[in-house]
Design an enzyme around this catalytic site. Sequence first.
Site, PDB file in Angstrom:
ATOM      1  N   ARG B 312      33.182  19.439 -34.188  1.00  0.00           N
ATOM      2  CA  ARG B 312      32.224  20.210 -34.687  1.00  0.00           C
ATOM      3  C   ARG B 312      30.638  19.645 -34.914  1.00  0.00           C
ATOM      4  NH1 ARG B 312      31.874  25.158 -37.374  1.00  0.00           N
ATOM      5  NH2 ARG B 312      34.075  25.641 -36.829  1.00  0.00           N
ATOM      6  N   GLU B 732      30.788  27.914 -45.421  1.00  0.00           N
ATOM      7  CA  GLU B 732      30.157  26.568 -45.152  1.00  0.00           C
ATOM      8  C   GLU B 732      28.631  26.900 -44.914  1.00  0.00           C
ATOM      9  OE1 GLU B 732      33.367  26.168 -42.454  1.00  0.00           O
ATOM     10  OE2 GLU B 732      33.239  24.050 -42.870  1.00  0.00           O
TER      11      GLU B 732
END
Lengths: 495, 778
Positions: B312, B732
Site C-alpha cells: 500500500r 483512513e
Amino acid sequence: MSSNSVSFWLNDELQLVAPGIRPTTTLLRYIRDHLRLRGTKEACGEGDCGACTVVLLEQEDGCSPAFRAVNSCLLLLPMVHGKRVYTVEGLRLAGSQMDDPRGGLHPVQRAVVEHRASQCGFCTPGVVMSMFEACYRDDVQSWGDDAIQEQMAGNLCRCTGYRSIGEAARQVGGLCPDDRFARVLREHRPREQALYLNDGEQVYIQPATFDELWEALDANPEARLVAGGTDLALRLIKGHEDIPHVISLAALSQLRFVEKTSSTLRIGSGTSMTRLHESLGAEIPALGRMLRVFGSRQVRNRATVGGNLCTASPIGDLAPVFMALDASVVLLSNSGERTLSLGDFFLGYRRTALGPGEILHAVELPRPSPTALCSSYKVSKRKDLDISTVSAGMYLELGASGLVQRCRLALGGVAPVPLRARTAEAAIMGRAWDEASLARAMDAMEHDIAPISDIRGSASYRMDLARNLLRAFFFESRGERIRPGADGQPIRNLP
Amino acid sequence: MSNSRGDNIHHESAFLHVTGRALYVDDLPEPPDILWAMVLPSPHARARILSRDATAALERPGVHAVLFAGDVPGANLAGPIFPDEPLLATDQVHCVGQAVAVVYAESPEFCRKALGLVRVEYEPLPAVVDLGMGIRLDHFIGEPHRIRRGEPGAVLESAPHRLKGVFRSPAQDHFYMETQAALALPGENRSVLVYSSTQHPSGAQKVVADNLGWSRNRVEVVVPRMGGAFGGKESQGAHWASIAALGAGLFRRPTKCVLDRDQDMIQTGKRHAFLTEWEVGFNDLGKLLVFKARVYADGGWSTDLSLSILDRALFHLDNAYFLPVVDFLGRVVRTNTPSSTALRGFGGPQGMLVVEQVMERVADHLSLDPMDVRRANLYGLPPTDLTPYGQAVSDFRLPRMLQGLEHSAQLADRRRQVERFNAQHQHLKRGIALSPVKFGISFTSAMLNQAGAALAIYGDGTVQLNHGGTEMGQGLHTKMLQVCARALGIGIHRIRPMPTSTSKVPNTSPTAASSGSDLNGQAVRSAARLLLERLRPVAAAMMDRDPDSVRFVADGHRPGAAVSRPTDGGAVWACGKEGRSLSFAQVCGEATLRRVHLAASGYYRTPGIAYDRQRGVGTPFHYFAFGVAVSQVEISAFTGEWKLQRVDILHDVGDSLSPALDLGQVEGGFVQGLGWLTSEELIRDEGGRLLTHSPSTYKIPAISDVPVDFRVSFLDRAHQARVIYGSKAVGEPPLMLAISAYLALCRAVAAFGKRQFADLELPATPESILRAVQLARE
C-alpha cells in the site's frame, strides 16, 4: 475522634468500605472491582488520560463547596473518607426509568450525545465527568476556547479530534442548573476527618490536628507523607512499591490557606493548584500562566503546593516561578518552625531539607513589585498535561536609572534540582537591560546549568532552551509577542 | 421520520456511552471462578532461551499455572498469514516484550508477583533494533515488491533538473483508549466462547482454534464493541484472545487477559517506520518526468501484515500525481522490535508523505508556487490517468476539490498575509500549505474483499442485524442500521445491531482498510432484499393483490392522503389499492403464520479486483477516496513550540450515509495524523527497550493541540457509483490530510532562512523544529 474504617457517599449512597480492604486501594479499583460499577474506565492508570475521572464534592479554605473532577486512579480510598463522590452512573436526573437509556439524562450527557462527542465511548465517562464539573463552575467569566481547554485537557480522546467535545463543553460550561446537584452544593459541607487504618500490613493515618500529626510522625518515622496523592499513588500503581506506613495531611485544614498582606503572600502547603490559581493567578500572571499548564484540571484539583515542592522533582513546575518570586518555605515540627529560602530547601535530586518529624507548612512570597518584569515558561512536547523539558521563572526590577536592580532567573529541568542561574544573573545585575547584557547573560548560562539528555529532550536542546528563554524574556519585556498562537500576555504583576 | 439515509443520527451506542452502560470486554461481569492471565515479556531484543523454570512461581498461593511454548496444545502460531510468529517464544526471543510464558492466577496481583518468579535463562544475541542497521545488514522479510514503468535511468539522465534525498517517517502507537482485552468462557464438549476486543473475530477464531488444536466450529468469538482499535486489533488482538482461551480450554475456568497501558505499549506492534531513498527528474515547470524510490519498511520481528502494508505504501507513492516513468522497489526489513502492524492508513501515509515533500522541494528548487507544481503533475485524461501499477484513476475529483478549497480557504490571500507576517516578525514565523489525498479503497489482497450479513425478522416486526464488521467507535453499526432500515423500508428503532459473532457470520474479513461500510453494507442490503422479496407476496396476499401492485414506503413516511392507517396503529409499510395499508409488524406476523422464512444471509464480494505482485500491475482498488487540506501554523524560534492556527478541509465522502459520523472520522483522522507527525515519539534505547510506554511520556494530541479554527466540509455532487448508496469509505483517508500541517511547519521553518522549504525531522517536536530553525538560519 478518628474513624477506623473508610466510608463515603457514592452517587448519594453511603458506602462502608470493608475493613479488610487494603488502605492504598485506589478509588478506581474499588469502584470497578468491589462495587462492580463499570462505567468508570482505566486507560492508563497514571492520571495521564482522564478516562477514570470522577467528581468529588470539595470545599477549600474560604470558598463555597464545589464539584471537582479528579482522576480516580490516583485517589486512595481513605482520601474520599467522609466525602461525596459522583461517577457517570450517578448523573441521571430523577423521574426516569432506569432501564431506559435515553431517559433523565443530565444536561452534560445530553450535550455529548447532541454534539456527537462520543465515538468509541471509552473516554466518554471521563469526558462527561469533567464536563459535569464545568457545568457547576461559577468562577469562569466566559467559556471561550482557553477555558474549555483548561477544563478538558486532562481527558484524552483518540477518536473525535476534540472539536465536538469542545462544543459540548461550551454548551454546558457554567450552566449551573438548579437541580439536585445544586441542592447538594447548597446543603453539604464536606470536611476531611481523622482516620486511622491498619490492615495488619499497612498503616494509614490521617490526623486532624497538629498534635495528632506529631504523634503519628513520632510513632511512624518511616511513614510517607501524602497530601493530594498524585505523586504517591503513582509509586503504588506504577512502581508497585510497598509503602507500609502512610500519613495523610488531607484532614489538616490548618495547611490550607492563602493569606495576603500589603507586603507578603503566605500560601499554606495544603493549598491545591486550582485554589492557588484562583487566589493568585490574576495578580501574578507568571504564576497563573504556569498553573494553567500544570498537569491537568484533574491533577490541579488534587495536587498541593506542599506536595509539588516536597517531591523535589528537578522540574517541579512551581519551583522556578516561586524562586523567581523570591519564595521562602516555612518548615514546622513539634519543636517549632524555621524558614529557609526555597533554593536552600532543595538539597539534591529528590532530596529536601525537611528533617525527621518536620513538614512544609507554608510558602512565603514578598509581594512582587508591580513595576517588575516577571514571566514564566514551560516548554514540553505537548502544551497540556505534560512534564516540562525546561521550565523557567524570571523576575527583573529596573531602577530609576534604568539599570537592573534585582534579577532572579530560575530554571527547572536543567540540573538535579530547580535552581537560580546565578552567573547569568550576575551578568545582568547593575547593567542596562539591553542586548549586550542579554548576550552576556546567555553566554554565562552554561556555567549555571548541567542538563542531561532523556526522553523529554537532549542536553543540548535544554541548554538552548535555557538560553533562549532568557532571550524570550528580554523580548517579552519589550512588549513583543513571543509565544506562538497567543496574543501578548501580561508580564506585570497587579499591585 | 425515517432515519435511513444521510441523516445525522447519533451513534447507536451514544446513550450507553454517556451513561457508562456501554460494556467493553473488561466490563463484562466476571464469573466467580475466574482466572487472570498475564504474559512474561522478553527483556532482550534477541536471545537464545537456555532454560525455563516455573517452580518458584507455582509454589506461590494463588498461582494456577504457567505455560511455556511446549505447553501450547495445538500449533504454537499466532501470526495472521505467515507461520513465523509463535504465540509463546520457542528457542529464541526476537524482541523486547515478546511473550515467553503466560501466568494464570487468581488475581492480577498474583499474576504480577508470579511473573517475577518465573526463571528464564537467556543468552543474549546481537540484535538489530534500528531500521537503518537492518537495511545495511540486508535483514529482509519476504520478497521485494517492484513497480516499474518506462526507462528510469535514461529519463533521469536527460532530465533538466534532478533532486534526491532520504526521507524517514516514524512509527506510531495506536493508543486506542481500551487496551487489548479478552475474556474466555469454557463451554461443554471442548468448546469456548471468547469475548475479544478485536477487529478480526474470524482471525482470532482461527488463532484460538489452532493454538488449542481444535476445529474452528468449537470456537466462538464475540466482539461486544471496542474502545478504539485503529488497526492495532486487526491481527494483534488474536494473541490475547488465545491466551485467555488457553486458560478456558486447558483449565476449564473462565479466563481473562487485559493488558495495562504499559504492557500494551511495550508488547504490541506499531505503525511501520519507513525510510525512503528517492530521486526525481523534472522539467522547468516542475513536472515530474521520472520518480525512483527505494522504500524500506520496518517490519519488526515477524511478517504480520507487513508485506501488504509495504504494497500500500508503494501504491501511494504517486498520491495525486501522474508519474510517467517510475522505478519503485520496496522491502520489509526485519528488526528485533515488536512486529509492526496495521495503523490507520496502512502504509498509505508513509508513501504519500514522500511525494508530497518532493512536490515542495521541486517548487523550492525552481522557485515556483507549490500549487502550480502540484497542478502540473495531477492525474488527467488518458494516458495521464494511469497509476504506476497500471490502474486507471477514474472519477478523479481532485482538480475540482483543489479549486474549491483554494477558494474557500482563501489560500492566495492568506499566503500573502503569511509572507507579510514573516517579513515583520523576527522570532515567530508562519507557514501555510496545502496537500491533497488520493487513497485507494479495497483490501489490496483480493480475497479479503468479501463480507456477510445475517438478518432475522421476528413476528412482531423487529429485526436483529448481524454482519461481519466490528464496532470500534467508527459508527459502523450505526451505518449498517441505516442501510438495513433503508433497504427494508422500516424505522431504525425496529432494528437491533448485534455484537459481532463468528457464529452468526463466518469467515469474515477484518474490519479494516476503511472497507467496513462498503463491504458489510452491500451484504446487509443483499440480505434485506431477499427478505423483502419474501415479504412482498405476503403483503400482497393480505391485501388480495398482485405482488407487483404493492407499494412499499419507508416506515412513517406519509404515502399520501388516500392511504389509511394500518389497523394495528403502526406506521404504513405497504399499501395497495383503495387506500388499504399494512404495517411492517402486521406483514411479519402474517408471514410467520404462512410459514415464510424470515431469516436471510447476505453476501458481497467486490468485483474486478486483481493485482499481480510479480509484475507490479493490476487493479488493486475498487475506487479512490479524495480529500484536500490547508493548514496554517506559527512557530517560535525561541523554543520550537508551535501552534496550528487554522485548518480547512474539503473531503469526498460520496453521498454520505451518515454525515455526522463522517465528520467525526475526518476530524479524528486528521488529529491522529497530526499526532503521528508532531508530538508522538516512540523512543527505544540501544537494547531495543521502549522508553515511552505510557501517556506520561508518549504524547497524543490533547484538546489544546487541535486547531481552534477547524473548518471541514464535504464535496457536493459526490455520488460514488457501485458503492453502497453512493457513499465512500472514510476511515483512513482523512489521517493523511495532516500532511498539510507538516508541510506548513517545514515552510515556517524555512521562513527563518532564505528558502521556501526546509528539512524537518519527524516527528516534528519542538526540539526537532528548533534544530531545523537553527539549520535554516545558517
